[in-house]
Design a protein around this motif. Structure first.
Motif: not given
Length: 617
Positions: A336, A339, A351, A355, A313
């Motif tokens: 989030e 991002f 993302l 999750n 990420v």
């Protein structure tokens, strides 16, 4: 010259021994795997490659204990007999806080009374990893991935693979055949590297919430879009018992009992929950030595692994380089929110995988972790299994992280369920009973509570609390006779022994950085309940006994240190001031001792040496 520790050598011995002893258990799988009447096209990976992969991980003493505990090997690790560890005297940092890298030797424990066949055929309780292979991949890329998964299998971690093809649109004609073809490619690649694999082409999950499911157990948590019932896991359990790696396409049964293609994340999340519940409902399989259970395996996933083309990420704090370690409990929403739009193109599934990790780890044991890794870094899966740590520690100084050659755009991201982090600025808000218990367990000493808290009443700057007092960093403002500005002093840094090795140490130190010497930088704006990166950084000072074995960990995270008698004084320079000085001097660079550093060491040592002990003698 770096010498590999005996912990590494033990990993090698244990893993190779495990592989040899599983030969009889996998006899059926061996016969079944010779489908074409000839040997695999390529030779299995050599033991030398396998050994080097383990040695490169450089496991520490705590890493070794954690690995052997997780995989159930009946082995006890002890310090070298020739140099027994001395008792650690009083130190201002919890003696058990970070990992300690040192040499170890091993000794076999006497096996518990059990049928001899159990010890011959089942020396370890094999564990599972849920693996998402998110392609498409070219042949040589798939070959590299398969080799990494084979190494994990040798170490006792058996993959349950769910595939995905990002380039295969849904609803197109021939979609199902294309997905099955991808499944068989992975099966073939694994078998070419010397392991047995089984395609599980029938749906193993069902769409929709689990019947009778109650409301979400925690706020902000979304249950999986699919579920399993015990009979759905029979093909997976059968493959694992036969010594085969199950490879599963992303199919699910809909309300009309039709097998339809779904998002692989739905399949993986449903399996994470279902496999944990199946193990919880049949714990006797893990301890029963009866013949019918000899080939059984603990279905509870030890790891979640996402192998893709984009890596981890991306982080705003590292110019788009990946996050190293993520505390999902406290950082998920912040990641989030920060991002960037361009990452939606360069990392289109980051993302969604974030999750997925949050959902799966909510069901998996607290010691479990998830890793998002590019196919280019598949060898890092070995180090992750053994150490359960990121490639580079996220608590290192930012300057070291920026210049570290191990950090690339494909560096893996390690994710843990983590803990909430809060910053407390008043002693009235502290739960003193819990804090006292934390300090005493971490240091192994009795606290003189009254003088300790009386001192905090006068000098407290802030306390960072991880979870329900499983970790704490206490920073005080110590007055100085020669300077109007007090010293920012790290009085205590402690983590409960039960939470050492689960990421809490790094989470706590990162929060400490953000609230003290890292203030004023955008990468200090982490969601730890504090100042959000706003403010002016201050030099942070602390001390530790000179013979404290964790000093190596502090050397790596401090700007400097010097010896003062039986103690070592460490400090971290305020990063914002260093940045200003560096910009002002340009190519001339910083001098060995800048003007603003004159006299500060003698000032610090005078004040710190007079801080009274808080421990009972």
């Amino acid at each position: 010259m770096i010498s590999h520790s005996s912990s590494s050598r033990h990993f090698v011995a244990a893993a190779l021994s495990t592989k040899r002893r599983q030969t009889f258990q996998a006899f059926y799988a061996t016969i079944r795997g010779m489908r074409n009447g000839h040997e695999p096209e390529e030779a299995p990976p050599s033991d030398n490659d396998f050994i080097m992969s383990i040695l490169r991980a450089k496991p520490s003493l705590r890493d070794a204990k954690g690995y052997l505990s997780s995989l159930g090997i009946r082995t006890k690790i002890e310090p070298p007999i020739s140099s027994p560890p001395a008792a650690i005297p009083q130190a201002d940092i919890g003696k058990n806080a970070p990992s300690i890298q040192t040499d170890i030797v091993t000794a076999q424990e006497a096996p518990k009374p059990a049928p001899i066949v159990v010890h011959i055929l089942n020396p370890v309780h094999r564990r599972t990893a849920l693996v998402k292979i998110q392609g498409p991949f070219k042949h040589h890329q798939l070959d590299s991935i398969a080799k990494g998964l084979v190494y994990l299998e040798k170490l006792g971690l058996v993959s349950v693979i769910v595939i995905e093809n990002d380039d295969q649109p849904r609803g197109e004609q021939g979609e199902r055949n294309a997905i099955i073809e991808d499944t068989m490619r992975i099966v073939t690649s694994l078998e070419q590297h010397g392991v047995r694999a089984r395609p599980v082409l029938g749906a193993v999950v069902r769409l929709g919430p689990k019947p009778g499911e109650a409301a979400s157990p925690q706020e902000g948590f979304v249950p999986p879009e699919a579920h399993t019932i015990p009979s759905d896991l029979v093909p997976i359990r059968s493959a694992l018992r036969a010594g085969e790696i199950p490879v599963i396409p992303p199919f699910a049964l809909d309300s009309h009992c039709r097998s339809v293609r779904v998002d692989s994340n739905d399949v993986i999340a449903a399996l994470a929950r279902g496999m944990v519940e199946a193990s919880a409902s049949h714990p006797q399989h893990l301890t029963d030595a009866s013949p019918e259970n000899l080939g059984d395996i603990d279905l509870t996933p030890l790891r979640l692994m996402v192998i893709n083309r984009e890596g981890g990420v991306p982080s705003y704090a590292r110019s788009g380089y990946p996050h190293l370690l993520i505390n999902l409990t406290s950082e998920h929403s912040h990641i989030e929110e920060t991002f960037r739009d361009e990452w939606l193109h360069s990392h289109p599934t980051a993302l969604a995988n974030l999750n997925l990790a949050k959902t799966c780890l909510a069901y998996m044991p607290p010691t479990s972790s998830a890793i998002m890794v590019s196919h280019r870094s598949s060898s890092s899966l070995i180090a992750n299994l053994i150490t359960n740590k990121p490639v580079v520690s996220s608590s290192l100084p930012h300057a070291l992280l920026q210049g570290n050659r191990k950090l690339t755009h494909t560096t893996p991201t390690l994710l843990r369920r983590g803990l909430p982090v809060q910053v407390i600025r008043s002693t009235s808000e502290l739960d003193k009973a819990k804090l006292t218990n934390l300090l005493e367990q971490s240091f192994g000493k009795k606290l003189e509570a009254k003088p300790f808290y009386d001192h905090l009443e006068k000098t407290l700057d802030f306390v960072i609390i991880a979870g329900d007092y499983v970790g704490a960093a206490i920073v005080t403002n110590e007055p100085t006779p020669h300077d109007s500005a007090p010293i920012s002093y790290l009085d205590k840094f402690a983590v409960l022994p039960s939470h050492q090795g689960d990421g809490t140490v790094d989470f706590l130190w990162v929060a400490l950085h953000d609230e003290s010497y890292g203030l004023g930088h955008p990468f200090a704006a982490n969601p730890n309940g504090g100042r959000g990166g706003e403010g002016e950084g201050r030099d942070l000072v602390w001390r530790s006994r000179a013979n404290n074995p964790i000093n190596k960990w502090y050397f790596e995270r401090s700007s400097g240190h010097f010896r003062m008698g039986d103690w070592v004084l460490f400090w971290c320079d305020a990063e914002s001031r260093l940045k200003v000085e560096e910009g002002r001097r340009g190519s001339a660079g910083l001098p060995y001792i800048a003007d603003w550093e004159e006299g500060r060491l003698s000032n610090w040592s005078d004040v710190v040496a007079k801080i009274p002990s808080c421990w009972r003698k």
